[in-house]
Design a protein around this motif. Structure first.
Motif, PDB file in Angstrom:
ATOM      1  N   MET A  24      39.909  35.993  49.561  1.00 42.10           N
ATOM      2  CA  MET A  24      40.837  36.098  50.703  1.00 42.10           C
ATOM      3  C   MET A  24      40.921  37.566  51.161  1.00 42.10           C
ATOM      4  O   MET A  24      40.915  38.468  50.337  1.00 42.10           O
ATOM      5  CB  MET A  24      42.221  35.578  50.298  1.00 42.10           C
ATOM      6  CG  MET A  24      43.092  35.315  51.502  1.00 42.10           C
ATOM      7  SD  MET A  24      44.548  34.234  51.313  1.00 42.10           S
ATOM      8  CE  MET A  24      45.140  34.412  49.686  1.00 42.10           C
ATOM      9  N   ALA A  25      40.973  37.722  52.480  1.00 43.09           N
ATOM     10  CA  ALA A  25      41.086  39.088  53.009  1.00 43.09           C
ATOM     11  C   ALA A  25      42.383  39.721  52.513  1.00 43.09           C
ATOM     12  O   ALA A  25      43.396  39.036  52.347  1.00 43.09           O
ATOM     13  CB  ALA A  25      41.049  39.048  54.535  1.00 43.09           C
ATOM     14  N   LEU A  26      42.327  41.017  52.269  1.00 39.45           N
ATOM     15  CA  LEU A  26      43.469  41.732  51.688  1.00 39.45           C
ATOM     16  C   LEU A  26      44.763  41.491  52.474  1.00 39.45           C
ATOM     17  O   LEU A  26      45.819  41.210  51.899  1.00 39.45           O
ATOM     18  CB  LEU A  26      43.154  43.236  51.627  1.00 39.45           C
ATOM     19  CG  LEU A  26      44.240  44.124  51.036  1.00 39.45           C
ATOM     20  CD1 LEU A  26      44.506  43.781  49.580  1.00 39.45           C
ATOM     21  CD2 LEU A  26      43.870  45.600  51.164  1.00 39.45           C
ATOM     22  N   PHE A  27      44.669  41.587  53.796  1.00 36.29           N
ATOM     23  CA  PHE A  27      45.876  41.414  54.607  1.00 36.29           C
ATOM     24  C   PHE A  27      46.455  40.004  54.444  1.00 36.29           C
ATOM     25  O   PHE A  27      47.668  39.817  54.439  1.00 36.29           O
ATOM     26  CB  PHE A  27      45.592  41.690  56.087  1.00 36.29           C
ATOM     27  CG  PHE A  27      45.336  43.154  56.389  1.00 36.29           C
ATOM     28  CD1 PHE A  27      45.523  44.124  55.424  1.00 36.29           C
ATOM     29  CD2 PHE A  27      44.917  43.547  57.655  1.00 36.29           C
ATOM     30  CE1 PHE A  27      45.290  45.473  55.694  1.00 36.29           C
ATOM     31  CE2 PHE A  27      44.681  44.893  57.940  1.00 36.29           C
ATOM     32  CZ  PHE A  27      44.863  45.848  56.959  1.00 36.29           C
ATOM     33  N   GLN A  61      40.334  44.763  46.633  1.00 38.17           N
ATOM     34  CA  GLN A  61      39.681  45.548  47.675  1.00 38.17           C
ATOM     35  C   GLN A  61      40.407  46.881  47.797  1.00 38.17           C
ATOM     36  O   GLN A  61      41.593  46.908  48.120  1.00 38.17           O
ATOM     37  CB  GLN A  61      39.726  44.788  49.007  1.00 38.17           C
ATOM     38  CG  GLN A  61      39.193  45.605  50.184  1.00 38.17           C
ATOM     39  CD  GLN A  61      37.813  46.170  49.916  1.00 38.17           C
ATOM     40  OE1 GLN A  61      36.886  45.429  49.585  1.00 38.17           O
ATOM     41  NE2 GLN A  61      37.664  47.487  50.034  1.00 38.17           N
ATOM     42  N   GLU A  62      39.699  47.951  47.531  1.00 36.48           N
ATOM     43  CA  GLU A  62      40.340  49.265  47.607  1.00 36.48           C
ATOM     44  C   GLU A  62      40.631  49.667  49.048  1.00 36.48           C
ATOM     45  O   GLU A  62      39.943  49.247  49.974  1.00 36.48           O
ATOM     46  CB  GLU A  62      39.433  50.321  46.965  1.00 36.48           C
ATOM     47  CG  GLU A  62      39.400  50.223  45.444  1.00 36.48           C
ATOM     48  CD  GLU A  62      38.603  51.349  44.823  1.00 36.48           C
ATOM     49  OE1 GLU A  62      39.211  52.329  44.387  1.00 36.48           O
ATOM     50  OE2 GLU A  62      37.370  51.236  44.783  1.00 36.48           O
ATOM     51  N   VAL A  63      41.677  50.449  49.212  1.00 33.57           N
ATOM     52  CA  VAL A  63      41.986  51.065  50.490  1.00 33.57           C
ATOM     53  C   VAL A  63      41.930  52.567  50.253  1.00 33.57           C
ATOM     54  O   VAL A  63      42.637  53.064  49.374  1.00 33.57           O
ATOM     55  CB  VAL A  63      43.399  50.667  50.993  1.00 33.57           C
ATOM     56  CG1 VAL A  63      43.717  51.381  52.300  1.00 33.57           C
ATOM     57  CG2 VAL A  63      43.506  49.163  51.151  1.00 33.57           C
ATOM     58  N   PRO A  64      41.088  53.279  50.992  1.00 31.00           N
ATOM     59  CA  PRO A  64      40.962  54.700  50.714  1.00 31.00           C
ATOM     60  C   PRO A  64      42.322  55.386  50.641  1.00 31.00           C
ATOM     61  O   PRO A  64      43.191  55.130  51.479  1.00 31.00           O
ATOM     62  CB  PRO A  64      40.154  55.221  51.910  1.00 31.00           C
ATOM     63  CG  PRO A  64      39.370  54.046  52.368  1.00 31.00           C
ATOM     64  CD  PRO A  64      40.246  52.849  52.104  1.00 31.00           C
ATOM     65  N   HIS A  65      42.492  56.219  49.635  1.00 35.37           N
ATOM     66  CA  HIS A  65      43.681  57.012  49.410  1.00 35.37           C
ATOM     67  C   HIS A  65      44.876  56.191  48.908  1.00 35.37           C
ATOM     68  O   HIS A  65      45.642  56.665  48.099  1.00 35.37           O
ATOM     69  CB  HIS A  65      44.089  57.779  50.682  1.00 35.37           C
ATOM     70  CG  HIS A  65      45.262  58.693  50.482  1.00 35.37           C
ATOM     71  ND1 HIS A  65      45.109  59.941  49.941  1.00 35.37           N
ATOM     72  CD2 HIS A  65      46.583  58.516  50.713  1.00 35.37           C
ATOM     73  CE1 HIS A  65      46.303  60.510  49.861  1.00 35.37           C
ATOM     74  NE2 HIS A  65      47.212  59.678  50.322  1.00 35.37           N
ATOM     75  N   TYR A  66      45.043  54.957  49.362  1.00 37.56           N
ATOM     76  CA  TYR A  66      46.273  54.218  49.091  1.00 37.56           C
ATOM     77  C   TYR A  66      46.187  53.161  47.995  1.00 37.56           C
ATOM     78  O   TYR A  66      47.169  52.900  47.321  1.00 37.56           O
ATOM     79  CB  TYR A  66      46.793  53.577  50.378  1.00 37.56           C
ATOM     80  CG  TYR A  66      47.544  54.568  51.239  1.00 37.56           C
ATOM     81  CD1 TYR A  66      48.682  55.188  50.763  1.00 37.56           C
ATOM     82  CD2 TYR A  66      47.098  54.897  52.505  1.00 37.56           C
ATOM     83  CE1 TYR A  66      49.372  56.107  51.521  1.00 37.56           C
ATOM     84  CE2 TYR A  66      47.790  55.829  53.290  1.00 37.56           C
ATOM     85  CZ  TYR A  66      48.932  56.426  52.783  1.00 37.56           C
ATOM     86  OH  TYR A  66      49.604  57.335  53.534  1.00 37.56           O
ATOM     87  N   ILE A  91      43.846  52.127  44.850  1.00 39.38           N
ATOM     88  CA  ILE A  91      42.721  52.615  44.063  1.00 39.38           C
ATOM     89  C   ILE A  91      42.588  51.803  42.782  1.00 39.38           C
ATOM     90  O   ILE A  91      43.580  51.507  42.115  1.00 39.38           O
ATOM     91  CB  ILE A  91      42.928  54.110  43.714  1.00 39.38           C
ATOM     92  CG1 ILE A  91      42.986  54.936  45.006  1.00 39.38           C
ATOM     93  CG2 ILE A  91      41.831  54.622  42.790  1.00 39.38           C
ATOM     94  CD1 ILE A  91      43.482  56.349  44.802  1.00 39.38           C
ATOM     95  N   VAL A  92      41.362  51.432  42.462  1.00 39.00           N
ATOM     96  CA  VAL A  92      41.107  50.713  41.228  1.00 39.00           C
ATOM     97  C   VAL A  92      40.675  51.712  40.157  1.00 39.00           C
ATOM     98  O   VAL A  92      39.771  52.512  40.372  1.00 39.00           O
ATOM     99  CB  VAL A  92      39.993  49.658  41.437  1.00 39.00           C
ATOM    100  CG1 VAL A  92      39.641  48.995  40.106  1.00 39.00           C
ATOM    101  CG2 VAL A  92      40.425  48.607  42.463  1.00 39.00           C
ATOM    102  N   GLN A  93      41.368  51.672  39.021  1.00 37.98           N
ATOM    103  CA  GLN A  93      40.977  52.510  37.887  1.00 37.98           C
ATOM    104  C   GLN A  93      41.109  51.683  36.609  1.00 37.98           C
ATOM    105  O   GLN A  93      42.214  51.378  36.166  1.00 37.98           O
ATOM    106  CB  GLN A  93      41.864  53.763  37.814  1.00 37.98           C
ATOM    107  CG  GLN A  93      41.549  54.685  36.656  1.00 37.98           C
ATOM    108  CD  GLN A  93      40.077  55.104  36.616  1.00 37.98           C
ATOM    109  OE1 GLN A  93      39.231  54.415  36.034  1.00 37.98           O
ATOM    110  NE2 GLN A  93      39.768  56.225  37.253  1.00 37.98           N
ATOM    111  N   ALA A 120      45.892  61.083  43.288  1.00 35.42           N
ATOM    112  CA  ALA A 120      46.131  60.240  44.464  1.00 35.42           C
ATOM    113  C   ALA A 120      47.417  60.649  45.194  1.00 35.42           C
ATOM    114  O   ALA A 120      47.490  60.615  46.411  1.00 35.42           O
ATOM    115  CB  ALA A 120      46.211  58.774  44.050  1.00 35.42           C
TER     116      ALA A 120
END
Lengths: 314, 628
Positions: A1-4, A263-268, A270-272, A285
């Motif tokens: 599913m799309a993130l939104f 699904q990562e969003v740049p800057h906001y 983050i997967v670690q 971050a």
């Protein structure tokens, strides 16, 4: 599913839960029953800051549901997704407010639930001076108590204020992490919705220290983004509700770092997955630079331990 | 006289058009008006002059009248042949540009220094040229030789095709459209469109596709890559734009045309202390070099030289009365410039043996003696300063923007949002994440020319604003870039036109929402960027939520660009229809059927607002298919 879509789904779930909570509370106490958090001058702080309205009764709380509903517009763009995240935050506040309306003392040891204005005022100075370099909100469950403790203690050693939500509280207890406001580790509650009690810390900081006028959402979000150095660690499996609450954090300007596949969003967002790197990833971050020189001693050393009491059994 | 409120949205253009009218000077708009009504047969692509039995025309408006040429060619054959020849001409123009750059690199020993050795080594590596133990000038020569052989090699495919995603390369092979040698493909179009050769419109367009691909992934890409090697890869910088960049007190030199070999030399020459001294002796404060059209883009991208104006402003630059010399090389140079220049003191100086203009001064440029010739040309301009006559009027209209977004610069900027503990650096990952998460809905390239059939600049600008609002990132080149910077879309303030997602991205990356990627050959940068993104995602270019638009296109080069974009899998919206509408089959083939063959297709949409809507629908459909 799309993130939104995940966010919209979570926001709808939160709204449904809020509606049910309000209905149940009204059934029990009637729509004229008072609703308030203890020791605050800001009503239900999230709703007050967002709308400028102070909610006094359960009936008014029911009316507030329509505000939440209006924020959930499932159109595919960031603005609507962040609004849906805020809606989830408001739903959480409504649910938590219902707990306080129905029960005398909804939270008990070790959880603190709602945080009073006095505590926030006491945190103001160390936040401004950088004595508290950041606010970590750790939510969910680490793979083990050891890993949970490692992350929490690392923040604590660096002087950060750590809020815990969910099973991580039990993991912290199991690993004998000492908790309490004076130790800067604050367990909020086991329900996801209790995360709102740290959100309202940031919101009340904007109202108290930033003099942001209630109802000016844009300025509120600007203040939290620029002035409140908070971030979220969402650990363990992520429900739609948690993802949508994460969108609320992002709306406030707080990056979310998770150990899960999303699904990562740049800057906001983050997967670690490497637990040794969760702390540095999070600090980078949020742009938090630690002022403390680490002293090579075998015990934790930070302002967080200033108020520590050494008990007999220790 | 025409109503200038309607024909352009640019204030400087309006003011200078009024001056031109006062001084009884005809401009492109006046000549366009005089041309009305334009010939319907030509407009629909139904006129053929390919042999002396013709001219032939196909009559569509009534039942009587010829339905085939004298040789028997149908409307499909005639329209597709005309289109293919236009594409071949466009490809030839870009490719000859690329060849000149390769030649300049070949001779880049001694005086001309290679500026970007890293890029040189990268290309050498890509092309299997050993670099160990060789100095840069030797490697440059070998790379240049290899590049030059791309134009006429006998066997094999173009080397840069390997940059495309594997799926795309395989598709080209299957369809038999992978170009072999650049010149070869252009010649083959001319052959097959000769009388009595190819009559199958699909096959004619297939050959046109080969010629177009040999431009985008051949001539243009060689032009861009080797220009970067020679003159440096662009990095972000501030620049001013519009005719207000001319300076009353200075010797104004407009460099106009395409090839940076000339304009780079002029920029260097204009900094020569002797010439500056000479300018002062003539009563000028200094020498002000400004650029026009694509050569303007090249020197703006690399040196921050002001962007004086776009294709339709070239005559108006002279109308200011402040231009001492307009120095031109090749392509998109209106021959009318000589006539306009005659009314002022302006010297029109042609420099290329490939493009002379009656009435202009010809000072032939030679890459090997580049700087010496450039100094002579600049001196000619300096000495002309005292000859100004009549009213000098420079409209106080200019804007500022940030440009210089080469692929390398973009990737470096993307590193600003990577987390050093969680992410690799130097990749397109942040861009891919922004798109996959939905923060950015997609990206669109706005390229192309100016055309009197569309209001000047306003189609580019309106389309760009409509896309920004929808969180669609815009990249631009050529005169599309000139339009956007003039309208302020390359400044930080342009964030106010953006949706929340795009505005957030711009803020985090500290970039404007419209990225200037260079000249028309630099559209090859966009092809490489898309390939990098597609490769990172493991998909084909045709799967990406992207599109291209040429809302005010005019030239045959634009047709070649459009076709290579389509053949690379991109949805291309044209604001002006190519001359194919006389054939329903050809029109349908280009605007519908090609999609199932190549994944890309043309769309004709004059209205920029509707074009934006169609692009948004296309992008959302691509997103759905990707499950993002």
């Amino acid at each position: 599913m799309a993130l939104f879509d995940i966010i919209f789904e979570g926001s709808k779930q939160a709204l449904e839960a809020a509606k049910a909570a309000v209905e149940a509370a009204i059934e029990k106490k009637g729509s004229d029953a008072k609703v308030a958090f203890p020791e605050t001058a800001y009503g239900l702080p999230a709703i007050y800051a967002a709308t400028g309205k102070k909610i006094g009764t359960l009936g008014e709380l029911r009316d507030a549901l329509s505000i939440v509903e209006s924020l959930i517009v499932p159109e595919q763009n960031l603005e609507k997704a962040l609004n849906a995240g805020l809606a989830t935050a408001l739903s959480a506040e409504i649910i938590e407010a219902c707990k306080y309306a129905v029960e005398e003392k909804p939270y008990s040891e070790p959880c603190v639930g709602f945080i009073s204005d006095a505590v926030i005022r006491s945190l103001g100075v160390p936040l401004v001076t950088g004595d508290i370099p950041g606010v970590a909100v750790v939510i969910g469950e680490a793979p083990s108590a050891q890993e949970a403790a490692k992350v929490i203690k690392d923040y604590q050693n660096k002087g950060l204020l750590v809020f815990l939500v969910g099973k991580i509280i039990d993991q912290a207890l199991e690993a004998k992490v000492k908790m309490g406001l004076e130790l800067r580790v604050v367990p909020l509650g086991y329900d996801v919705t209790s995360v709102i009690h740290v959100v309202t810390v940031a919101i009340r900081a904007a109202l108290i220290f930033g003099a942001v006028p209630p109802g000016n959402l844009e300025e509120l979000l600007k203040y939290t983004r620029e002035r409140v150095p908070a971030f979220v660690n969402a650990l363990g499996s992520l429900s739609e509700l948690v993802v949508s609450a994460g969108a609320g954090a992002i709306a406030l300007g707080f990056p979310v770092i998770t150990d899960q596949d999303v699904q990562e969003v740049p800057h906001y967002l983050i997967v670690q997955k490497d637990y040794d790197k969760i702390v540095p990833t999070s600090l980078e971050a949020r742009g938090i630079k630690i002022k403390i020189t680490e002293v090579p001693i075998p015990v934790g050393f930070a302002a967080a331990f200033e108020g520590e009491r050494v008990r007999k059994e220790d | 006289m025409i109503n200038c409120e309607l024909f352009t949205c640019d204030a400087a253009t309006k003011k200078l058009y009024e001056k031109a009218k006062k001084e009884r000077i005809d401009t492109v708009w006046d000549r366009a008006l005089a041309m009305q009504p334009q010939c319907g047969f030509g407009e629909m692509g139904l006129c053929c002059t390919n042999c002396s039995m013709g001219p032939c025309r196909i009559v569509k408006v009534s039942d009587d009248g010829p339905k085939a040429g004298i040789c028997g060619a149908t409307e499909d054959t005639i329209a597709s042949r005309n289109f293919a020849r236009a594409v071949a001409a466009g490809s030839a123009a870009h490719s000859d540009h690329g060849r000149d750059i390769a030649l300049a690199l070949y001779h880049a020993t001694g005086k001309i220094r290679v500026k970007d050795e890293e890029k040189l080594f990268k290309i050498a590596g890509e092309w299997g040229i050993a670099v160990e133990g060789k100095d840069a000038s030797r490697i440059a020569r070998e790379v240049a030789e290899k590049a030059l052989s791309e134009f006429g090699k006998i066997f094999g495919k173009l080397l840069f095709l390997k940059r495309a995603p594997h799926k795309r390369q395989n598709l080209w092979d299957e369809l038999g459209v992978a170009p072999e040698a650049i010149d070869r493909e252009i010649v083959e179009v001319l052959h097959s469109t000769h009388m009595g050769s190819d009559a199958d419109y699909r096959n004619i367009i297939r050959q046109a596709i080969r010629a177009a691909l040999s431009d985008g992934w051949g001539g243009s890409m060689i032009g861009t890559e080797l220009s970067d090697v020679l003159f440096g890869t662009p990095v972000p910088r501030k620049v001013e734009a519009n005719l207000g960049v001319l300076k009353k007190e200075c010797v104004n030199i407009v460099v106009h045309g395409h090839e940076p070999t000339l304009s780079e030399a002029i920029v260097m020459a204009a900094r020569d202390p002797e010439l500056l001294e000479l300018a002062k002796k003539q009563g000028a404060e200094g020498i002000n070099v400004v650029g026009m059209c694509c050569t303007g883009n090249e020197i703006a991208m690399r040196h921050g030289i002001p962007m004086a104006g776009d294709f339709f402003q070239q005559e108006l630059a002279i109308v200011t009365g402040a231009v001492e010399a307009m120095i031109v090389d090749v392509q998109c140079i209106m021959p009318s410039l000589a006539t306009v220049a005659k009314c002022y003191h302006t010297k029109l100086i042609t420099t290329s043996p490939k493009a002379k203009v009656p009435g202009a001064i010809h000072m032939e440029f030679d890459e090997q003696k580049g700087l010496d010739i450039a100094k002579r040309i600049v001196k000619e301009a300096v000495m002309n300063f005292k000859n100004r006559k009549g009213e000098v009027y420079i409209p106080d209209v200019k804007s500022e923007g940030e440009i210089g977004y080469s692929l390398e610069a973009i990737i470096k900027i993307l590193d600003r949002v990577t987390n050093s503990f969680a992410h690799p650096s130097g990749t397109v990952k942040p861009l891919v994440d922004a798109i996959k998460s939905g923060v950015l809905r997609g990206a669109v390239a706005i390229v192309g020319c100016n055309n009197h059939k569309q209001p000047h600049n306003s189609c580019h600008v309106t389309l760009a604003k409509e896309l920004l609002r929808r969180d669609i990132l815009v990249v631009t080149t050529g005169c599309g870039a000139h339009s956007c910077i003039k309208a302020g879309l390359m400044s930080k303030e342009a964030r106010k036109y953006c949706g929340k997602g795009l505005a957030t991205v711009c803020e985090l990356l500290d970039i404007p929402p419209v990225l200037h990627m260079g000249s028309c050959v630099d559209i090859s940068r966009i092809l490489v960027l898309l390939s990098e993104v597609a490769n990172y995602m493991g998909v084909d270019i045709s799967d990406l939520p992207v599109a291209a638009a040429a809302p005010e296109w005019m030239s045959e080069k634009a047709q070649s660009i459009g076709l290579y974009a389509v053949a690379s899998g991109i949805y291309v919206v044209l604001g002006v229809s190519p001359a194919v509408t006389g054939s329903e089959n050809v029109t349908n083939y280009l605007t519908k059927d090609l999609e199932s063959v190549l994944g890309g297709r043309f769309e004709i949409e004059k209205d920029p607002v509707k074009a934006a809507e169609k692009i948004a629908v296309h992008i959302e459909n691509k997103r759905k298919r990707l499950g993002i």
